[in-house]
Design a protein around this motif. Structure first.
Motif, mmCIF file in Angstrom:
data_model
loop_
_atom_site.group_PDB
_atom_site.id
_atom_site.type_symbol
_atom_site.label_atom_id
_atom_site.label_comp_id
_atom_site.label_asym_id
_atom_site.label_seq_id
_atom_site.Cartn_x
_atom_site.Cartn_y
_atom_site.Cartn_z
ATOM 1 N N LEU A 192 -38.484 39.370 -53.928
ATOM 2 C CA LEU A 192 -38.176 40.492 -52.951
ATOM 3 C C LEU A 192 -36.688 41.209 -52.950
ATOM 4 N N LEU A 229 -43.821 40.149 -56.424
ATOM 5 C CA LEU A 229 -44.393 40.575 -55.251
ATOM 6 C C LEU A 229 -45.731 40.330 -54.891
ATOM 7 N N LEU A 267 -47.791 40.306 -47.264
ATOM 8 C CA LEU A 267 -46.625 41.029 -47.068
ATOM 9 C C LEU A 267 -46.843 42.568 -46.442
ATOM 10 N N VAL A 280 -45.151 46.343 -46.768
ATOM 11 C CA VAL A 280 -44.337 47.145 -47.420
ATOM 12 C C VAL A 280 -44.153 48.671 -46.905
ATOM 13 N N THR A 303 -37.336 51.256 -49.820
ATOM 14 C CA THR A 303 -38.402 50.168 -49.692
ATOM 15 C C THR A 303 -37.935 49.258 -48.681
ATOM 16 N N VAL A 360 -39.664 45.568 -47.506
ATOM 17 C CA VAL A 360 -40.716 44.548 -47.545
ATOM 18 C C VAL A 360 -40.335 43.486 -46.497
#
Length: 398
Positions: free
Chosen positions: A288, A355, A372, A374, A382, A384
Motif C-alpha cells: 500500500l 493491492l 481493503l 479504497v 488515493t 487505502v
C-alpha cells in the motif's frame, strides 16, 4: 466453509442419532436407562476430543490419539485404523490381533465398501470373534480403513461404524482444506516478495553508492537500513507480525525513498501507541505504501505527500495510507482488486498485484467485511484503509 457445513450436517442429522441409539442399546440391544440428552452430550464430548487428532490428516500420531476416543464412541472390544498400507493405530487390550488388521482391510480397500469378517482365535478369554471394516475416503478416494472388533457385529454397530467413518472423512477433508489454504498463503507470500520492486532495490543501491564519497556515514546508515528492510521482507517464518514491526519496515522503505527523492517526498505519520502490538498479516502495508509513493510522485513537479495513520477503533485497529497524487478511476480499482485490471507502470512492472494480494489475504483471514477500502478519483489522490480486529483466534504475531 461448505466442508464445515457438511460436517455439522452429518454430525447432527446422522451420526449423533445413530451413536446415541447405539450407546443406549449398550451395543447389543440392552437399555442402559440413560437419558438421551446425556448420551448426546457424551457423544459430542468424545467426538470433540477425537477431532483435533485428524487435523494434520491421516497420520500415525493422529490415529493413535483418536483411536481410544473412537472406540469409546462405538463401545467395541478393539478398534484399528489403517492408511491402506499399514496399521496406524490399535486400541484394545487384545493386541494379539493387531498384526492381522491389515489383512482384514484388503477387501474393503479393493471394493470401497463396508465388509464384515470372522476372526479366528484360539483363546477362550478373547472377546474378538468378528470385525466390521469401513472405508475412510476423501474426494471419493479410499485412503484408509476403520475396523471395529467384537464378539459379534450387529446391525447397530455396522451403522454406527459407518457414521463414525463418515465423520472421520469430513475431518480429513478439513485437513486437506487446511493444507490447501497453507499452500495458497505461501504462494501469495512468494508473489508479494517477488513483487517488491527490483527497481526500488536497484535505485536504493544506486542512491547509497552516490553517498559513498560525499557522505560515507550517511551511506553506511542507508546501507544498514536497506539490509534491515530486505531481511524483514524476505524472512521465512510466520504469517503474522505486529503492527510495530510492519511500520518499522515501512519506515526503512520510506527512509530509502526520501534519500532518493529528497524534498519531493514528504511523509506524515500519526500512530496511536496502543495499536502497535496488534497482530497483522505479514507485508500487508508495504504494497500500500509503495503504491502510494508511485502515485504520489507520478507525473508531477511539486512534492508529494504520503500520510500514514493507525488508530484505535474499539475492537478494531484502522490503518490508512493516503497520497495526494494522480488518483484512479473507481472502476479501475475494482478491476485491480479482482485481479482483472493489472497494468504495467512506468518502471515496466505489474501494478495492482500487491493491492489484490493484500485484499485477498485480509478477506481470507478475517472475512469479507475486512477487505481493503479504497477512496480515489482522477486527480483526487488515493486513500487505502485497512481494518483488522485487535484480537482474532489463531492470529498471533511471530
Amino acid at each position: 466453509m461448505n466442508v464445515g457445513i457438511a460436517v455439522i450436517a452429518t454430525l447432527l442429522l446422522t451420526w449423533v442419532p445413530a451413536l446415541v441409539w447405539w450407546r443406549r442399546q449398550g451395543g447389543r440391544g440392552g437399555d442402559l436407562g440413560g437419558p438421551a440428552r446425556r448420551a448426546t452430550f457424551e457423544t459430542l464430548h468424545t467426538a470433540s476430543r477425537a477431532a483435533p487428532a485428524f487435523r494434520a490428516g491421516l497420520t500415525e500420531q493422529g490415529a493413535q490419539k483418536a483411536a481410544r476416543h473412537l472406540r469409546a464412541l462405538l463401545g467395541c472390544a478393539a478398534l484399528a485404523i489403517t492408511d491402506g498400507k499399514r496399521l496406524l493405530a490399535w486400541d484394545g487390550e487384545h493386541d494379539h490381533h493387531a498384526d492381522e488388521g491389515p489383512g482384514h482391510t484388503e477387501a474393503t480397500l479393493a471394493s470401497g465398501r463396508t465388509q464384515v469378517h470372522d476372526v479366528v482365535c484360539d483363546r477362550l478369554d478373547c472377546p474378538i470373534r468378528r470385525v466390521v471394516v469401513v472405508p475412510l475416503a476423501t474426494d471419493d478416494r479410499v485412503v484408509g480403513t476403520l475396523a471395529a472388533y467384537g464378539d459379534e457385529v450387529p446391525a447397530g454397530l455396522i451403522r454406527a461404524a459407518e457414521e463414525v467413518a463418515q465423520w472421520v472423512d469430513a475431518q480429513l477433508e478439513l485437513a486437506e482444506l487446511d493444507d490447501s489454504r497453507t499452500l495458497l498463503v505461501e504462494a501469495e507470500m512468494r508473489a508479494l516478495r517477488a513483487q517488491i520492486s527490483p527497481h526500488f532495490i536497484y535505485n536504493s543501491l544506486t542512491t547509497i553508492a552516490s553517498f559513498v564519497r560525499s557522505d560515507p556515514e550517511r551511506a553506511r546508515e542507508l546501507l544498514l537500513e536497506f539490509a534491515g528492510f530486505t531481511r524483514y521482507s524476505f524472512r521465512r517464518h510466520g504469517d503474522f507480525t505486529t503492527l510495530a514491526e510492519e511500520l518499522r519496515s515501512i519506515d526503512r522503505y520510506l527512509l530509502l525513498q526520501r534519500a532518493r527523492f529528497g524534498e519531493q517526498l514528504r511523509v506524515t505519520l500519526r500512530i496511536a501507541p496502543e495499536v502497535l502490538p496488534v497482530a497483522v498479516p505479514f507485508l500487508c502495508l508495504q504494497p500500500l505504501v509503495e503504491n502510494a509513493v508511485r502515485h504520489g510522485l507520478q507525473d508531477r513537479s511539486e512534492p508529494g505527500l504520503i500520510t500514514i495513520v493507525a488508530e484505535d477503533a474499539g475492537s478494531d485497529c484502522v490503518i490508512s495510507v493516503d497520497d495526494d497524487g494522480i488518483g484512479m478511476e473507481p472502476d479501475d480499482v475494482r478491476r485491480l482488486l479482482s485481479g482483472e485490471g493489472r497494468t504495467v507502470d512506468g518502471d515496466g512492472e505489474a501494478a495492482g498485484i500487491g493491492l489484490a494480494n493484500v485484499d485477498a489475504r485480509l478477506r481470507q483471514v478475517y472475512g469479507d467485511e475486512y477487505g481493503l477500502a479504497v477512496e480515489t478519483g482522477p486527480g483526487a489522490g488515493t486513500k487505502v484503509t485497512v481494518r483488522v480486529p485487535k484480537y482474532r483466534p489463531g492470529v498471533t504475531a511471530s
